[in-house]
Design a protein around this motif. Structure first.
Motif, PDB file in Angstrom:
ATOM      1  N   SER A   1      -6.394  13.733   3.730  1.00  0.00           N
ATOM      2  CA  SER A   1      -7.058  12.852   4.691  1.00  0.00           C
ATOM      3  C   SER A   1      -6.785  13.308   6.125  1.00  0.00           C
ATOM      4  O   SER A   1      -5.747  13.907   6.427  1.00  0.00           O
TER       5      SER A   1
ATOM      6  N   ARG B   1      -7.469   8.035  -0.654  1.00  0.00           N
ATOM      7  CA  ARG B   1      -7.175   7.858   0.769  1.00  0.00           C
ATOM      8  C   ARG B   1      -6.128   8.835   1.268  1.00  0.00           C
ATOM      9  O   ARG B   1      -5.765   8.829   2.439  1.00  0.00           O
TER      10      ARG B   1
ATOM     11  N   ARG C   1      -8.608   5.583  -7.000  1.00  0.00           N
ATOM     12  CA  ARG C   1      -9.078   4.901  -5.796  1.00  0.00           C
ATOM     13  C   ARG C   1      -8.039   4.918  -4.684  1.00  0.00           C
ATOM     14  O   ARG C   1      -8.360   5.151  -3.529  1.00  0.00           O
ATOM     15  N   SER C   2      -6.772   4.660  -5.037  1.00  0.00           N
ATOM     16  CA  SER C   2      -5.738   4.674  -3.999  1.00  0.00           C
ATOM     17  C   SER C   2      -5.442   6.098  -3.536  1.00  0.00           C
ATOM     18  O   SER C   2      -5.243   6.346  -2.343  1.00  0.00           O
TER      19      SER C   2
ATOM     20  N   GLU D   1      -0.079   4.210   2.234  1.00  0.00           N
ATOM     21  CA  GLU D   1       0.204   4.037   3.664  1.00  0.00           C
ATOM     22  C   GLU D   1       1.693   4.182   3.956  1.00  0.00           C
ATOM     23  O   GLU D   1       2.083   4.724   4.989  1.00  0.00           O
TER      24      GLU D   1
ATOM     25  N   ASP E   1       0.853  -1.183   0.000  1.00  0.00           N
ATOM     26  CA  ASP E   1       0.000   0.000   0.000  1.00  0.00           C
ATOM     27  C   ASP E   1       0.893   1.240   0.000  1.00  0.00           C
ATOM     28  O   ASP E   1       1.349   1.705   1.041  1.00  0.00           O
TER      29      ASP E   1
END
Length: 602
Positions: A152, A195, A191-192, A127, A124
């Protein structure tokens, strides 16, 4: 990657000479900025570059105890390579820990389109990015991205629009912005990315908004740091000149990145600098009022790097001092990184074949089809033909030209695994689809006529040798010669990692590709592993064919060409020079046998 042992030979007298030259401007400077952009995780040398920056910082602060030494990491500090795959950029970040936490320099990070985003798909990436900027924040560093909208909640307090410099009498603000086309030129999908942020806003409106805020906060001078090419940055300065004037704000220094250029020039009263890449850096000074000191930039080059467009300031070869004189933290880091690189080299330096060399490099790929690019396409074709279910369908491979990463030609001689891995270091996933001829030609024309990432026309994807453009259509090579694509016939289309990553058409904004999101992939495999498996044999086959052409005996198209090698090319010669290129050959291999691993267990 150059040998760490070679790059570790430094000469202290040369650095002392440079420091002596710098002292003339030091007496006036209150802020010294070190622009360190597009570093790209050179693990063998990153501690060496940091040691030189640290020496310059300590020397400056000794002469200016109330001054501020600011290190601007203007994007792409880390990136994925065979050497960094397993450690995900964290070893490079240890350098920033030393500079920010131990030395307490001001370290400012502007996100680039590589950085931790490169690992998206393996892990990820979002992250990992969040983890890294949180660590930098805990060490006292700053992450600036004024045009990253809708950040975020978990990193909203960390990603800031600006930083106010401490070492000046008149309030001076450094505003940072990431690449406008971050989504298109990174491995992120919508989509990624969702976040981390909602969107990346255009530079101009964001800068105007930040200038309004600066006026309210009593700011007098502005410094800009953008992970964007000098052309875009220069245009932004021109377009917003009146905005600065109307607000009675001064623009002192503008820092660019992304395009790996070495530039230092004046634009009005401001200096525009771009530090190059892979460890090069540029320093520039601001006086107590926050104004740029003319003549202060010094560009510290790596190796044989040319002077570039150094119109303002000076150019120096980057030289340092023996390892024994490194600060203890950097010495330990250097030794650890050297051991890491040497361990990987045992695997990555194995010879796969011997070649006459290829003159093409990264920029040639962007200008059109190349011989080497066609051989990369043939590697995808060979992999497709090795699928157990393959029954002779026509194949057209397409690759994103910008995904080829080698910035130097391939020299004659042994071709090692590390070179092939560096062609595409991202562990991308090749995806194989079956489409109609009409869909295929629409896909090709869309790539050719509208490269969404740069908004440049006539972008040509790399394709296999057995495919070519003819007029406004495509042709494929068959046993009977070249044949036009039939609108209704089915074709197998292997796509390289970048194109397959953006197959949903969202972040790449290619409407002709939208239909692929409804198609099931017929096979998937790791691009780098495909190249290591097939490319050496293809190069041997191609060069043998060139030899035969020179003898006026060109190879004929044979249906009996061994599987794993393109029709129209001669079967490969036996392995040369200790080659292990054909160790895996000898029969059909299903796509599941080639996986995106962590590089031989590393």
């Amino acid at each position: 990657m150059p040998s760490p042992k070679v790059l570790n030979i430094f000469f202290r007298p040369a650095l002392v000479l440079v420091l002596t030259v710098l002292r003339g401007s030091t007496s006036l400077a209150q802020v010294r900025v070190a622009l360190w952009s597009d570093v790209h995780s050179p693990l063998a040398t990153i501690a060496d570059h940091a040691a030189v920056i640290d020496q310059l910082g300590r020397e400056y602060l000794r002469e200016n105890p109330k001054g501020e030494f600011v290190i601007v990491v203007d994007g792409d500090f880390t990136s994925l390579s065979p050497y960094t795959r397993a450690e995900k950029g964290m070893k490079s970040f240890e350098v920033l820990r030393f500079l920010a936490q131990e030395r307490k320099y001001t370290v400012i990070f502007v996100p680039g389109n590589h950085d931790a985003f490169d690992w998206t798909g393996e892990v990820d990436g979002v992250e990992v990015f969040k983890q890294q900027i949180k660590l930098l924040h805990s060490w006292g560093g700053y992450t600036l991205a004024a045009n990253m909208k809708g950040v975020s909640k978990d990193v909203r307090s960390i990603i800031r629009p600006y930083y106010d410099l401490r070492g000046v009498r008149e309030k001076t603000r450094l505003i940072g912005m990431t690449l406008r086309t971050l989504l298109q030129q990174s491995r992120l999908t919508r989509r990624s990315a969702a976040r981390l942020f909602a969107e990346i806003e255009p530079y101009g409106p964001v800068l105007v908004r930040e200038l309004d805020q600066a006026v309210q906060d009593g700011v007098r001078k502005v410094v800009l740091a953008l992970h964007a090419g000098l052309g875009n940055v220069s245009n932004l300065v021109d377009e917003t000149a009146d905005e600065f004037s109307q607000r009675d704000l001064g623009l002192s220094l503008v820092m660019a990145g992304h395009d790996h250029e070495v530039v230092s020039e004046l634009q009005g009263h401001a200096a525009l600098i771009d530090a190059g890449a892979n460890g090069s850096f540029t320093i520039a000074d601001l006086d107590p009022r926050g104004e740029f000191i003319k003549g202060s930039p010094v560009h510290f080059a790596v190796g044989d790097e040319q002077e570039g467009l150094i119109r303002e300031g000076r150019w120096r070869s980057q030289q340092g001092f023996p390892l024994r004189n490194y600060p203890p933290t950097l010495k330990r880091l250097k030794l650890g990184l050297t051991a890491w690189v040497e361990r990987l080299d045992l695997e990555l330096q194995r010879v796969l074949t011997v070649t006459r060399g290829f003159p093409e490099h990264k920029m040639h790929f962007k200008q059109g089809r190349t011989t080497l690019g066609s051989l990369l396409g043939e590697a995808l074709v060979a992999w497709t033909r090795d699928q157990e279910w393959y029954k002779g369908q026509p194949i057209v491979a397409m690759l994103n030209s910008s995904a080829y990463r080698l910035e130097e030609p391939i020299p004659p001689g042994p071709l090692r695994e590390i070179t092939i891995r560096r062609m595409d270091p991202y562990q991308d996933i090749v995806t194989l689809f079956e489409v109609t001829g009409e869909q295929l030609e629409n896909m090709f024309r869309n790539l050719r006529d509208y490269y969404s990432g740069h908004h440049q026309p006539y972008y040509t994807p790399q394709m296999n040798l057995g495919s070519r453009e003819n007029g406004d259509g495509l042709e494929v090579q068959t046993a009977g010669g070249w044949k036009k694509i039939s609108p209704t016939e089915k074709y197998l289309v292997p796509l390289d990692g970048f194109l397959s990553l953006h197959q949903d058409g969202e972040s790449y904004e290619l409407p002709e590709w939208m239909f692929l999101q409804f198609f099931e992939a017929k096979a998937e495999a790791c691009y780098g592993d495909i190249l290591v498996r097939y490319l050496p044999g293809l190069i041997e086959s191609y060069e043998r064919g060139q030899d035969l052409k020179e003898e006026q005996a060109p190879p004929k198209i044979e249906e009996s060409t061994p599987r794993g090698f393109p029709r129209g090319l001669a079967a490969p010669l036996p392995a040369r020079g200790g080659s292990t290129a054909h160790a895996a050959r000898g029969g059909s291999t299903a796509h599941a046998a080639i996986r995106c691993s962590s590089l031989h267990g590393v």
